[in-house]
Scaffold this active site. Structure first.
Site, PDB file in Angstrom:
ATOM      1  N   SER A 128     125.284 -20.119  98.290  1.00  0.00           N
ATOM      2  CA  SER A 128     124.406 -18.982  98.548  1.00  0.00           C
ATOM      3  C   SER A 128     123.627 -18.671  97.283  1.00  0.00           C
ATOM      4  CB  SER A 128     125.219 -17.754  98.966  1.00  0.00           C
ATOM      5  OG  SER A 128     124.406 -16.588  98.973  1.00  0.00           O
ATOM      6  N   TYR A 141     132.545 -11.964  97.639  1.00  0.00           N
ATOM      7  CA  TYR A 141     131.717 -13.009  98.235  1.00  0.00           C
ATOM      8  C   TYR A 141     130.901 -13.716  97.156  1.00  0.00           C
ATOM      9  CZ  TYR A 141     128.136 -15.256 101.091  1.00  0.00           C
ATOM     10  OH  TYR A 141     127.298 -16.176 101.667  1.00  0.00           O
TER      11      TYR A 141
END
Length: 235
Positions: A128, A141
């Site tokens: 990401s 995350y």
């Protein structure tokens, strides 16, 4: 015939990637924890990426059925429950890291086991843009995607001498159920506003980049983290 294995391939980026590879005529195995409607041309195999026995069996069954494992896309992941650092716990940490990091590690371990013996293969891990920049309320995350990038680069160095490439793709905000869940819990946050192109990407746009990394067109690329984020990482 190219054989492709995709974890977390029933929704979002994984589903679009499965459809794209199948559209090119590949044999596609989609792995997940729950049965669901499959992308056209794909075969479903049950596996939980947090369980090594599941991953070992998944890889072996794929090779038994199709004869090889040419491309592996490690897409299974979770965002967990967004919240400040002061709200996190050992359980919330494990919920995210067990899937995003341990799952990637175990998947690569058994994919590389087969690909080393073959003498070829391409692994694409889904990271990401948040692996490269902080984001309030998503600390675990973000940390998990930092870890995926580190695993990718380290594995690439181990795999290069065996003819196996390992890369990662780092999407920006993408129109997926994960983005919708995040927005529903943090309505004050507009992730699209951080994208210079002025919109979220589509799963199909990420799938095209994954196809490139998995193909011979990227034969001299390994250990790379490719940003596909509408310019979000440029500033």
């Amino acid at each position: 015939m190219t054989t492709v294995l995709i974890t977390g391939g029933l929704t979002g980026i994984g589903r679009a990637t499965a459809a794209a590879f199948a559209g090119q005529g590949a044999d596609v195995v989609v792995a997940g924890r729950h049965d669901a409607e499959l992308p056209a041309g794909a075969v479903f195999m049950h596996a939980d990426v947090r369980q090594e026995d599941d991953i070992r069996q998944l890889v072996d069954d794929t090779v038994t059925r199709f004869g090889s494992l040419d491309v592996a896309v490690n897409n299974a992941g979770t965002e967990g429950a967004p919240g400040a650092v002061t709200e996190q716990s050992a359980d919330s940490y494990a919920q995210i890291f067990d899937t995003n990091v341990l799952g990637t590690l175990l998947s690569m371990k058994h994919e590389m086991r087969v690909m080393f013996e073959q003498g070829h293969g391409s692994i694409v891990n889904v990271s990401s843009v948040l692996g490269h920049q902080g984001a309030a309320g998503t600390s675990i995350y973000v940390a998990s995607k930092h870890a995926v990038d580190g695993l990718t680069r380290s594995a690439a160095l181990e795999a290069a001498g065996h003819g196996v490439r390992v890369n990662a793709i780092a999407p920006g905000p993408i129109e997926t159920p994960m983005l919708q869940r995040y927005e529903s819990t943090r309505p004050e946050t507009d992730l699209r506003a951080s994208v210079p192109l002025g919109r979220a990407g589509t799963p199909e746009e990420i799938a095209k980049a994954v196809l490139f990394l998995g193909s011979d067109a990227a034969s001299f690329m390994t250990g790379e983290v490719m940003f596909v984020d509408g310019g979000a990482s440029a500033g």
